[in-house]
Design a protein around this motif. Structure first.
Motif, mmCIF file in Angstrom:
data_model
loop_
_atom_site.group_PDB
_atom_site.id
_atom_site.type_symbol
_atom_site.label_atom_id
_atom_site.label_comp_id
_atom_site.label_asym_id
_atom_site.label_seq_id
_atom_site.Cartn_x
_atom_site.Cartn_y
_atom_site.Cartn_z
ATOM 1 N N TYR A 25 16.753 -39.169 53.808
ATOM 2 C CA TYR A 25 18.161 -39.092 53.421
ATOM 3 C C TYR A 25 18.429 -40.110 52.323
ATOM 4 C CZ TYR A 25 20.045 -43.464 55.389
ATOM 5 O OH TYR A 25 20.357 -44.779 55.619
ATOM 6 N N LYS A 32 28.930 -40.869 55.145
ATOM 7 C CA LYS A 32 28.784 -39.820 56.155
ATOM 8 C C LYS A 32 27.329 -39.524 56.465
ATOM 9 C CE LYS A 32 30.119 -35.040 57.185
ATOM 10 N NZ LYS A 32 30.843 -33.837 56.704
ATOM 11 N N HIS A 33 26.466 -39.455 55.444
ATOM 12 C CA HIS A 33 25.068 -39.129 55.701
ATOM 13 C C HIS A 33 24.377 -40.222 56.512
ATOM 14 C CE1 HIS A 33 25.453 -35.761 52.900
ATOM 15 N NE2 HIS A 33 24.339 -35.317 53.425
ATOM 16 N N MET A 36 25.554 -39.598 60.066
ATOM 17 C CA MET A 36 24.851 -38.442 60.621
ATOM 18 C C MET A 36 23.421 -38.818 61.013
ATOM 19 S SD MET A 36 26.252 -35.697 57.797
ATOM 20 C CE MET A 36 24.841 -34.621 57.942
ATOM 21 N N SER A 110 19.101 -34.756 58.432
ATOM 22 C CA SER A 110 20.137 -35.648 58.959
ATOM 23 C C SER A 110 21.242 -34.891 59.678
ATOM 24 C CB SER A 110 20.731 -36.489 57.828
ATOM 25 O OG SER A 110 19.778 -37.423 57.353
ATOM 26 N N ASP A 111 21.415 -33.607 59.360
ATOM 27 C CA ASP A 111 22.430 -32.818 60.056
ATOM 28 C C ASP A 111 21.823 -32.096 61.256
ATOM 29 O OD1 ASP A 111 20.961 -31.004 58.560
ATOM 30 O OD2 ASP A 111 22.683 -29.733 58.078
ATOM 31 N N GLN A 112 20.957 -32.799 61.973
ATOM 32 C CA GLN A 112 20.390 -32.291 63.218
ATOM 33 C C GLN A 112 20.505 -33.350 64.302
ATOM 34 O OE1 GLN A 112 16.466 -30.735 61.226
ATOM 35 N NE2 GLN A 112 16.627 -29.676 63.195
ATOM 36 N N HIS A 296 21.146 -27.727 64.471
ATOM 37 C CA HIS A 296 21.310 -27.871 63.028
ATOM 38 C C HIS A 296 22.806 -27.817 62.722
ATOM 39 C CE1 HIS A 296 20.439 -26.268 58.719
ATOM 40 N NE2 HIS A 296 20.397 -27.578 58.745
ATOM 41 N N HIS A 297 23.157 -28.139 61.484
ATOM 42 C CA HIS A 297 24.547 -28.148 61.019
ATOM 43 C C HIS A 297 25.407 -29.132 61.822
ATOM 44 C CE1 HIS A 297 28.555 -26.270 59.866
ATOM 45 N NE2 HIS A 297 27.984 -26.593 58.708
ATOM 46 N N VAL A 299 27.116 -31.745 61.210
ATOM 47 C CA VAL A 299 27.652 -32.451 60.044
ATOM 48 C C VAL A 299 28.825 -33.364 60.375
ATOM 49 C CG1 VAL A 299 26.868 -30.689 58.425
ATOM 50 C CG2 VAL A 299 29.128 -30.468 59.482
ATOM 51 N N ASP A 300 29.292 -33.327 61.617
ATOM 52 C CA ASP A 300 30.408 -34.168 62.049
ATOM 53 C C ASP A 300 29.862 -35.189 63.052
ATOM 54 O OD1 ASP A 300 32.607 -35.357 63.241
ATOM 55 O OD2 ASP A 300 33.742 -33.506 63.466
ATOM 56 N N THR A 304 28.921 -34.799 67.084
ATOM 57 C CA THR A 304 27.566 -35.015 67.593
ATOM 58 C C THR A 304 27.580 -35.994 68.755
ATOM 59 O OG1 THR A 304 26.578 -34.547 65.436
ATOM 60 C CG2 THR A 304 25.254 -35.828 66.982
#
Length: 348
Positions: A25, A32-33, A36, A110-112, A296-297, A299-300, A304
């Motif tokens: 990442y 945000k990343h 995540m 990262s979105d997992q 996956h996805h 993103v929040d 999570t």
């Protein structure tokens, strides 16, 4: 330097780690990343016994990440692909996989986040990616991308002109497996594959025409997912995982609902998203099994956190359905599913 102690403990003297999740990442420490990625790392520490190597393509990471909180995290900083190179940032995924020096690896974006049971993927990867099959294995994509689809390569992408000269769905002569999602697993046997295909893209090499099979400049393969699929087809890859990277965290709500058991003790799915991943005309005609090992996805980060809390609670009181779902029935393990469905077309 903060994670040097973890590196020294988890890597062997040759600089390899036996098993690892690998993430890549870039982002500012409060962005945000980063948040995540932190939840991803947290999920690994909650539901796995395996280390995670995070390759940050930058220099400033979150100071709040500590080896005390994350004793199985190895955090590495690396220079990203220069913007002037004109390549997708996502090719850093393949660079991270090679930099990690994992004997057996599972790549995570990262979105997992991961869920209970995910460590089973490592043993299966070790069994499938070998000297005789030295390439990564991707999970089936939830969509069957083809020459008329708006997939990662876009409508009429140049790669389809090579693998599907007729440009008709289901008639792609040189496509050897369904489009896979870019969440690969691999062993050290597949490391040359990764380097070979990155080189072909970075050096602007071309795949030659062969009769009706058109030539292709590898620089025209624009994304990591496209490149992993092209490499798989070019090298005759036929293996594909069942869908262990669920398309959205909300898919896990199905595991949390009360389901039905028949007189043999098997659980049937009667509430939630009970259907299979949609099948295709050539490879998975009966659909693709869902395997709730990762989401996956995600993103929040706040969402999570909530799902990780529920997974902890449901796991503790054993109130969650088994993690594999196919044709409306839950299975505890891949072996159990394979016994019930001997002609299963995806791996698990």
């Amino acid at each position: 330097p903060r994670f040097r102690g973890n590196y020294d403990r988890l890597y062997n003297k040759s600089g390899w780690i036996e098993r690892a999740f690998v993430n890549y990442y870039a982002g500012i420490p409060t962005g945000k990343h980063t948040r995540m990625t932190e939840e991803l790392v947290r999920s690994v520490h909650l539901f796995s016994s395996t280390p995670i190597v995070v390759v940050h393509f930058g220099f400033t990471t979150a100071e709040s990440w500590t080896p005390e909180e994350f004793p199985r995290l190895v955090l590495v900083n690396a220079a990203p692909i220069p913007v002037t190179a004109g390549r997708s940032f996502n090719f850093n995924k393949l660079r991270a996989m090679m930099l990690s020096r994992a004997v057996v690896g599972v790549q995570l974006d990262s979105d997992q986040f991961v869920a209970p049971g995910v460590d089973r993927v490592f043993q299966r990867t070790a069994e499938e990616v070998t000297k005789d099959y030295p390439m990564p294995i991707l999970p089936a994509h939830f969509l069957d991308w083809g020459p008329s689809g708006e997939g990662p390569g876009g409508v009429g992408a140049l790669l389809w002109k090579r693998y599907c000269p007729a440009m008709k769905e289901g008639k792609c002569k040189w496509q050897t497996q369904r489009w896979g999602h870019a969440h690969p697993t691999w062993t050290f046997w597949a490391t040359p594959f990764l380097g070979r295909w990155l080189r072909r893209n970075f050096r602007d090499e071309s795949l030659p025409a062969e009769g009706p099979k058109k030539g292709l400049r590898v620089i025209d393969v624009k994304e990591d997912e496209d490149l992993l699929n092209v490499g798989t087809w070019e090298e005759g890859g036929t293996k594909q995982w069942c869908k262990f990277d669920m398309t959205d965290p909300t898919e896990f709500d199905t595991l949390f609902k009360k389901q039905s058991s028949d007189n043999t003790g098997n659980e049937k799915c009667i509430a939630g998203m009970c259907g299979d991943v949609t099948g295709d005309r050539r490879y998975h005609k009966e659909g693709v099994a869902k395997v709730f090992y990762t989401a996956h996805h995600a993103v929040d980060p706040d969402q999570t956190k909530k799902y990780l809390k529920i997974l902890q609670e449901k796991g503790a009181d054993h109130s969650m359905a088994p993690p594999i779902l196919y044709h409306g029935r839950f299975y505890k393990t891949g072996e159990e599913l394979k016994k019930a469905v001997p002609d299963l077309t995806c791996l698990i």
